[in-house]
Design an enzyme around this catalytic site. Structure first.
Site, PDB file in Angstrom:
ATOM      1  N   HIS A  96      42.056  18.477  32.997  1.00  0.00           N
ATOM      2  CA  HIS A  96      42.863  19.079  34.067  1.00  0.00           C
ATOM      3  C   HIS A  96      42.405  18.513  35.402  1.00  0.00           C
ATOM      4  O   HIS A  96      41.206  18.437  35.670  1.00  0.00           O
ATOM      5  CB  HIS A  96      42.712  20.596  34.087  1.00  0.00           C
ATOM      6  CG  HIS A  96      43.453  21.216  35.235  1.00  0.00           C
ATOM      7  ND1 HIS A  96      44.807  21.490  35.172  1.00  0.00           N
ATOM      8  CD2 HIS A  96      43.059  21.555  36.474  1.00  0.00           C
ATOM      9  CE1 HIS A  96      45.190  21.976  36.333  1.00  0.00           C
ATOM     10  NE2 HIS A  96      44.156  22.033  37.150  1.00  0.00           N
ATOM     11  N   ASP A 175      49.740  34.453  34.440  1.00  0.00           N
ATOM     12  CA  ASP A 175      49.493  33.489  35.519  1.00  0.00           C
ATOM     13  C   ASP A 175      50.793  33.199  36.278  1.00  0.00           C
ATOM     14  O   ASP A 175      50.793  33.106  37.498  1.00  0.00           O
ATOM     15  CB  ASP A 175      48.903  32.193  34.971  1.00  0.00           C
ATOM     16  CG  ASP A 175      48.771  31.154  36.080  1.00  0.00           C
ATOM     17  OD1 ASP A 175      48.070  31.442  37.055  1.00  0.00           O
ATOM     18  OD2 ASP A 175      49.405  30.093  35.986  1.00  0.00           O
ATOM     19  N   ARG A 182      50.851  35.207  44.560  1.00  0.00           N
ATOM     20  CA  ARG A 182      49.825  34.573  45.419  1.00  0.00           C
ATOM     21  C   ARG A 182      50.474  33.607  46.398  1.00  0.00           C
ATOM     22  O   ARG A 182      50.120  33.552  47.576  1.00  0.00           O
ATOM     23  CB  ARG A 182      48.798  33.824  44.554  1.00  0.00           C
ATOM     24  CG  ARG A 182      47.842  34.756  43.839  1.00  0.00           C
ATOM     25  CD  ARG A 182      47.037  34.005  42.803  1.00  0.00           C
ATOM     26  NE  ARG A 182      46.257  32.925  43.374  1.00  0.00           N
ATOM     27  CZ  ARG A 182      45.894  31.831  42.709  1.00  0.00           C
ATOM     28  NH1 ARG A 182      46.260  31.667  41.447  1.00  0.00           N
ATOM     29  NH2 ARG A 182      45.182  30.900  43.297  1.00  0.00           N
ATOM     30  N   SER A 197      43.456  31.145  37.068  1.00  0.00           N
ATOM     31  CA  SER A 197      44.805  30.613  36.880  1.00  0.00           C
ATOM     32  C   SER A 197      44.763  29.333  36.036  1.00  0.00           C
ATOM     33  O   SER A 197      45.482  29.193  35.041  1.00  0.00           O
ATOM     34  CB  SER A 197      45.406  30.333  38.272  1.00  0.00           C
ATOM     35  OG  SER A 197      46.550  29.543  38.177  1.00  0.00           O
ATOM     36  N   LYS A 201      45.433  28.995  31.519  1.00  0.00           N
ATOM     37  CA  LYS A 201      46.485  28.135  30.955  1.00  0.00           C
ATOM     38  C   LYS A 201      45.882  27.091  30.034  1.00  0.00           C
ATOM     39  O   LYS A 201      46.395  26.803  28.964  1.00  0.00           O
ATOM     40  CB  LYS A 201      47.237  27.415  32.084  1.00  0.00           C
ATOM     41  CG  LYS A 201      48.237  28.315  32.775  1.00  0.00           C
ATOM     42  CD  LYS A 201      48.947  27.589  33.886  1.00  0.00           C
ATOM     43  CE  LYS A 201      48.021  27.289  35.028  1.00  0.00           C
ATOM     44  NZ  LYS A 201      48.576  27.291  36.341  1.00  0.00           N
TER      45      LYS A 201
HETATM   46  N1  URA Z   1      46.830  25.239  40.183  1.00  0.00           N
HETATM   47  C1  URA Z   1      46.989  26.309  39.376  1.00  0.00           C
HETATM   48  O1  URA Z   1      47.462  26.185  38.250  1.00  0.00           O
HETATM   49  N2  URA Z   1      46.590  27.519  39.841  1.00  0.00           N
HETATM   50  C2  URA Z   1      46.042  27.705  41.052  1.00  0.00           C
HETATM   51  O2  URA Z   1      45.698  28.815  41.383  1.00  0.00           O
HETATM   52  C3  URA Z   1      45.907  26.582  41.897  1.00  0.00           C
HETATM   53  C4  URA Z   1      46.302  25.355  41.429  1.00  0.00           C
END
Ligand code: URA
Length: 450
Positions: A96, A175, A182, A197, A201
């Site tokens: 990621h 999320d 957010r 977050s 995922k």
């Molecule tokens: N990318 C995400 O998936 N979540 C965040 O909170 C910030 C960047």
């Protein structure tokens, strides 16, 4: 047991938890679960947007401890399905990146690592603001489908060891709901919230190991290296607490990665690297991230061996073939790999010239991404369509000499309504001085969790 837990949860009140966080208290795991399930699953008692918004702001201001962050990650992870890929061969490994300008390594390392025998189940995102998104780039390949069902995703993974899709309704739905809130309440830039977050995922993909590429610099989300390090530490720690192997590479985003930013041009640049060509920075980072994936996925005994394996997957053409196969299995036109003219292209081009001579001492990298979006090569709002042919080509890197009137960058565009705005933005984003910068900042600044 279940009954006493239910009584405990029904006795809790969101307002008390908001007060607790407002007053710097630390939540228990049950309290975090109560907030997440009450908001996202509407479980009794249902918690409305305004209370979660207030709690998010309290959490943003007061911060979350590691234990709270882990609990939040787990609650969000279990708000939906966690893929079980144990029937597929090899370890399941993903990467990621926190995102930046020209950051396209996912499309290079997924075929490298799959060609080397591991499974890479990638659930990726779209671009927003100045950063590009993997899904948008893939969609510039005619026919490529990023919206596979989880069943189709498993099929693709079984067939070729790599798959790249978007977040489905089944993966970490908490999320999706919390992120939207957010975004609208100014509570994105919090290390605990970002960690939960991202990690919820990624861990829902059923992976054994994860390599994090945490960007730092003027084109990154975390501009200051110490913030990037802190975010990386929290993500590594959270992943490890949840039984996963995780390392984080803190990498440079003070200038674009590679020579191009845009959608179809980035696909072409990935094909270049997979064909053992392409720009050195992009190639080096892709090999390095792949090497760590091989090592964490127990395909190699060391990172060095992983590096050699990654290089072999490229030089033998196996990774390039894997990329073709992955495209075909997701409905895309694999001929683009050999005939890149099949990808969308912009009609016009114009150079951005340097107004002075000297050396490039730095860039305001975020502005390149913003300029690209201004021309339609990115999104300014979530619902905006992307023009996949729009692109920027960067001719100069930090430390390079430049003459007055020489091209710093080239813009490839279709609509000229905001061209002069984009041009000025790009020109102003290169810093030129008479003196050559003394130190060369490394592409990989630090490695954490190794
Ligand atoms: N990318 C995400 O998936 N979540 C965040 O909170 C910030 C960047």
């Amino acid at each position: 047991m279940l009954r006493s837990r239910l009584i405990l949860l029904t006795r809790m009140r969101a307002v008390d938890l908001i007060r607790k966080k407002r007053d710097s208290g630390e939540h228990t795991r049950e309290e975090i679960e109560f907030l997440v399930s009450g908001y996202t699953r509407g479980e009794t008692p249902k918690i409305p947007d305004y209370q979660i918004a207030a709690w998010l702001m309290a959490a943003w201001i007061r911060g979350l401890s590691l234990a709270e962050t882990t609990a939040l990650t787990e609650a969000m992870l279990h708000s939906g399905e966690v893929l079980d890929l144990s029937d597929l061969p090899g370890k399941k490994v993903d990467k990621h990146s926190t995102g930046g300008v020209g950051d396209k390594t996912s499309l290079i390392l997924a075929p490298i690592v799959a060609a080397g025998g591991l499974t890479v189940p990638m659930i990726s995102g779209r671009g927003l603001g100045h950063t590009g998104g993997t899904l948008d780039k893939l969609e510039s390949i005619p026919g490529f489908n990023v919206n596979l069902s989880l069943e189709q995703f498993r099929h693709v993974l079984r067939e070729c060891g790599m798959g790249l899709i978007g977040q489905t309704g089944e993966i970490a739905p908490a999320d999706k709901k919390i992120y939207a809130l957010r975004d609208a309440t100014g509570t994105v830039e919090s290390i605990g919230l970002i960690c939960a977050s991202i990690m919820s995922k990624k861990l829902a993909e059923g992976i054994d190991a994860l390599v994090l590429d945490v960007k730092t610099g003027s084109g990154a989300f975390m501009k200051r290296e110490e913030d990037a390090v802190r975010l990386a530490e929290v993500m590594v720690d959270t992943g490890k607490r949840m039984g996963k192997k995780v390392v984080a590479l803190i990498t440079d985003m003070d200038q674009p990665l590679g020579r191009f930013a845009g959608h179809s041009v980035e696909i072409i640049e990935c094909i270049e690297v997979l064909s053992a060509r392409g720009p050195a920075d992009l190639r080096d980072l892709s090999i390095e991230l792949s090497a760590w994936m091989f090592f964490l996925g127990e395909r190699s005994k060391s990172v060095d061996e992983g590096r050699r394996l990654a290089e072999e997957m490229v030089s033998s053409g196996k990774a390039r073939e894997k990329f073709k196969r992955g495209i075909r299995l997701q409905g895309g036109d694999e001929r683009v790999v050999d005939e890149t003219d099949r990808l969308p292209k912009a009609r016009s081009r114009v150079d951005v010239l340097s107004e002075s001579g000297g050396y490039i001492t730095g860039t305001n990298c975020e502005q390149f991404g913003t300029a690209l979006a201004t021309l339609g090569g990115g999104r300014e709002k979530k619902e905006d369509a992307i023009d996949p042919g729009v692109a920027l080509e960067f001719h100069k890197r930090v430390g390079d000499p430049v003459k007055k009137g020489e091209a710093l960058a080239t813009i490839y565009y279709n609509a000229d309504a905001r061209l002069s705005e984009a041009r000025s933005m790009i020109a102003a984003s290169y810093f030129v001085a008479i003196e050559q910068p003394r130190e060369k900042r490394p592409l990989i600044r630090r490695i954490l969790g190794a």
